[in-house]
Design a protein around this motif. Structure first.
Motif, PDB file in Angstrom:
ATOM      1  N   GLN A 138      71.687  65.868  74.906  1.00 24.61           N
ATOM      2  CA  GLN A 138      72.236  64.992  73.869  1.00 24.61           C
ATOM      3  C   GLN A 138      71.124  64.473  72.959  1.00 24.61           C
ATOM      4  N   THR A 164      70.683  64.908  68.957  1.00 23.25           N
ATOM      5  CA  THR A 164      70.424  63.767  68.079  1.00 23.25           C
ATOM      6  C   THR A 164      69.218  64.053  67.189  1.00 23.25           C
ATOM      7  N   SER A 188      69.572  65.986  64.020  1.00 20.42           N
ATOM      8  CA  SER A 188      70.166  65.310  62.862  1.00 20.42           C
ATOM      9  C   SER A 188      69.107  64.642  61.987  1.00 20.42           C
ATOM     10  N   ALA A 206      67.583  57.119  64.748  1.00 22.61           N
ATOM     11  CA  ALA A 206      68.615  58.043  65.238  1.00 22.61           C
ATOM     12  C   ALA A 206      68.855  57.845  66.730  1.00 22.61           C
ATOM     13  N   GLN A 222      70.705  54.457  67.228  1.00 20.37           N
ATOM     14  CA  GLN A 222      72.096  54.525  66.766  1.00 20.37           C
ATOM     15  C   GLN A 222      72.973  55.355  67.691  1.00 20.37           C
ATOM     16  N   ASN A 223      72.371  56.228  68.476  1.00 22.23           N
ATOM     17  CA  ASN A 223      73.146  57.089  69.370  1.00 22.23           C
ATOM     18  C   ASN A 223      73.044  56.666  70.835  1.00 22.23           C
TER      19      ASN A 223
END
Length: 162
Positions: A16, A20, A23, A75, A78-79
């Motif tokens: 994961q 991320t 991105s 990032a 935020q994830n």
């Protein structure tokens, strides 16, 4: 030799995190993400159980390194990965060999060539001619050199092969 693509993550959380990181776009070349660019060296869980992300700048004095680090941190936060540690890895130094194939294609479409193991392998990103000459050791950024194609006469940058 270091792989040009990320290693298989050992766990779902690491996978994961890799997604991320995909991105996060390079701030100077917004068509390629930092994983494709090859600056994300590793995502691994240490002996202490904490996940660490290692990044290697394309150039030791790269002014974008701080911006990239902030973008990665944002990032991750935020994830839901606020506990992930970010490390700068300076050895081995970044090499254009670490670019992924998709990253190479995107750079070429953007007008940036990538040097191979020898200068003779350099081809113009517009017409694919190998009849090129270096105009300057430094291009638009310190990690690039500036060239001109002697066939189509177009100027272009190339990542330096370290």
């Amino acid at each position: 030799m270091v792989s040009a693509s990320p290693p298989e993550p050992t766990g779902g959380r690491e996978q994961q995190i890799w997604r991320t990181l995909e991105s996060v776009m390079d701030p100077e070349i917004p068509v390629v993400n930092i994983v494709e660019l090859g600056i994300v060296r590793q995502v691994h869980t240490g002996a202490d159980g904490r996940v660490r992300v290692g990044i290697t700048p394309t150039y030791s004095g790269c002014p974008a390194t701080e911006v990239i680090s902030r973008s990665i941190r944002d990032a991750l936060d935020q994830n839901g990965f606020g506990d992930v540690l970010l490390d700068t890895v300076l050895w081995p130094p970044w090499s254009s060999e670490w670019l992924s194939e998709s990253g190479r294609r995107k750079l070429e479409a953007f007008g940036i060539a990538v040097e191979g193991k020898t200068p003779e392998s350099l081809a113009c990103p517009r017409c694919a001619s190998h009849h090129v000459e270096r105009v300057s050791e430094f291009g638009s950024t310190p990690c690039k050199a500036h060239y001109r194609c002697l066939e189509c006469l177009e100027p272009f940058d190339t990542f330096k092969c370290l």
